[in-house]
Enzyme design. Structure first.
Site, short mmCIF file in Angstrom:
data_model
loop_
_atom_site.label_atom_id
_atom_site.label_comp_id
_atom_site.label_asym_id
_atom_site.label_seq_id
_atom_site.Cartn_x
_atom_site.Cartn_y
_atom_site.Cartn_z
N ASP A 55 -55.60 10.96 -33.02
CA ASP A 55 -54.98 10.13 -34.42
C ASP A 55 -55.10 10.88 -35.44
OD1 ASP A 55 -54.24 6.93 -35.40
OD2 ASP A 55 -55.64 7.76 -36.71
N TYR A 60 -55.23 12.40 -44.26
CA TYR A 60 -56.58 12.63 -43.45
C TYR A 60 -56.04 14.55 -44.17
CZ TYR A 60 -56.97 9.10 -40.61
OH TYR A 60 -56.99 7.90 -40.69
N LYS A 85 -49.72 8.99 -39.61
CA LYS A 85 -49.00 7.87 -40.55
C LYS A 85 -48.64 8.86 -41.83
CE LYS A 85 -53.58 6.17 -38.99
NZ LYS A 85 -53.71 7.29 -38.74
N HIS A 118 -49.33 3.32 -43.74
CA HIS A 118 -50.60 3.73 -43.28
C HIS A 118 -51.45 2.75 -44.09
CE1 HIS A 118 -54.31 6.73 -43.53
NE2 HIS A 118 -54.26 5.76 -43.26
#
Length: 284
Positions: A55, A60, A85, A118
């Site tokens: 994931d 990120y 996402k 997200h």
């Protein structure tokens, strides 16, 4: 429906079937807040241990590292369930395609197994349009499954009213944050519940007497007890760890069971949390 997928470790990780027939492993590796370098090492390690669900997310800023870790692992891409996402700037039909193409480039892969919105960002009020964009990517074969992250009941109801049902909704969830209202909607609609931050803030949860007692009785770690609670409840947890020892321990939750009393004690840990992130006011 529960299926199994064969892995390169000393057992099997169950998989759950999504609404469109795609199967998703019942536990995965979370990668926030790893940077590219840490993600490369952690993902390769996890895949070597037997993880098959990874994931990540645009926000990120480690998709390139995740992709490198996949390539360095030697595991075939088709054996991996890769989730990412996208952020609020892409919340329009064509924007979602642009977000997907950018993630594909960073990840250096030809397709994404699960692509999620997200955060709903209701102040922007374009998440229904964004989900429409996801359905078009699914039809185009760029993604295998589609879903949402951090969507509350009101956000999901807006999607249902437009004729859309996510395959997955990834939410903050652990025994102290049970989210029963959202889970009930998921169960009614066939949406898979995926848990981020499944161990909460570990030290606080792990020292709880219920978790500690169960762990001692079963000869398991507190983290294993909590992760077993997730999978036994029907959820898909994605704990983050870059340490191979903890990765291995987190994966080893399919060879024991919690009894009814154990589950009840853990369920009773649910409590209000005024500091919990509110998806009506937070997003990116």
């Amino acid at each position: 429906m529960v299926d199994t997928i064969n892995l390169d470790w000393n057992g099997q990780v169950p998989a759950i079937e999504l609404l469109n027939g795609v199967v998703m492993p019942r536990i995965g590796l979370g990668t926030w807040p790893m940077d590219d370098g840490e993600a490369t090492i952690a993902v390769a390690s996890a895949l070597g241990l037997g993880y098959r669900l990874i994931d990540t997310a645009e926000n990120y800023e480690n998709e390139a590292g995740v992709g490198a870790g996949i390539r360095h692992s030697g595991v075939k891409r088709e054996e991996i369930f890769l989730t990412t996402k996208f952020n609020r700037k892409w919340h329009r039909v064509e924007g979602v395609r642009q977000a997907c193409e950018a993630s594909l480039e960073r990840l250096q892969t030809d397709y994404i197994d699960l692509l999620l919105i997200h955060w709903p960002n209701p102040d922007q009020d374009r998440y229904v349009e964004a989900f429409d964009g996801l359905t078009r990517l699914l039809d185009a074969g760029m993604v295998r499954a589609i879903g949402t992250s951090n969507f509350k009941p009101a956000h999901l109801e807006r999607l249902f009213a437009a004729g859309f049902v996510p395959h997955v909704n990834q939410i903050q969830l652990d025994p102290t944050h049970r989210r029963d209202d959202i889970v009930a909607i998921h169960e009614a609609r066939g949406i898979v519940t995926e848990s981020w931050s499944p161990l909460d803030r570990g030290d606080r949860l792990f020292t709880d007497s219920a978790v500690a007692d169960i762990a001692q009785r079963l000869g398991r770690s507190p983290a294993q007890v909590v992760l077993r609670w997730h999978v036994q409840s029907g959820y898909v947890p994605v704990p983050k760890s870059s340490d191979p020892g903890r990765q291995s321990s987190n994966l080893a939750v399919f060879d024991f069971m919690l009894n009814d009393d154990d589950m009840a004690r853990l369920n009773d840990l649910d409590r209000p949390d005024p500091d919990m992130i509110d998806a009506d006011v937070f997003g990116h």
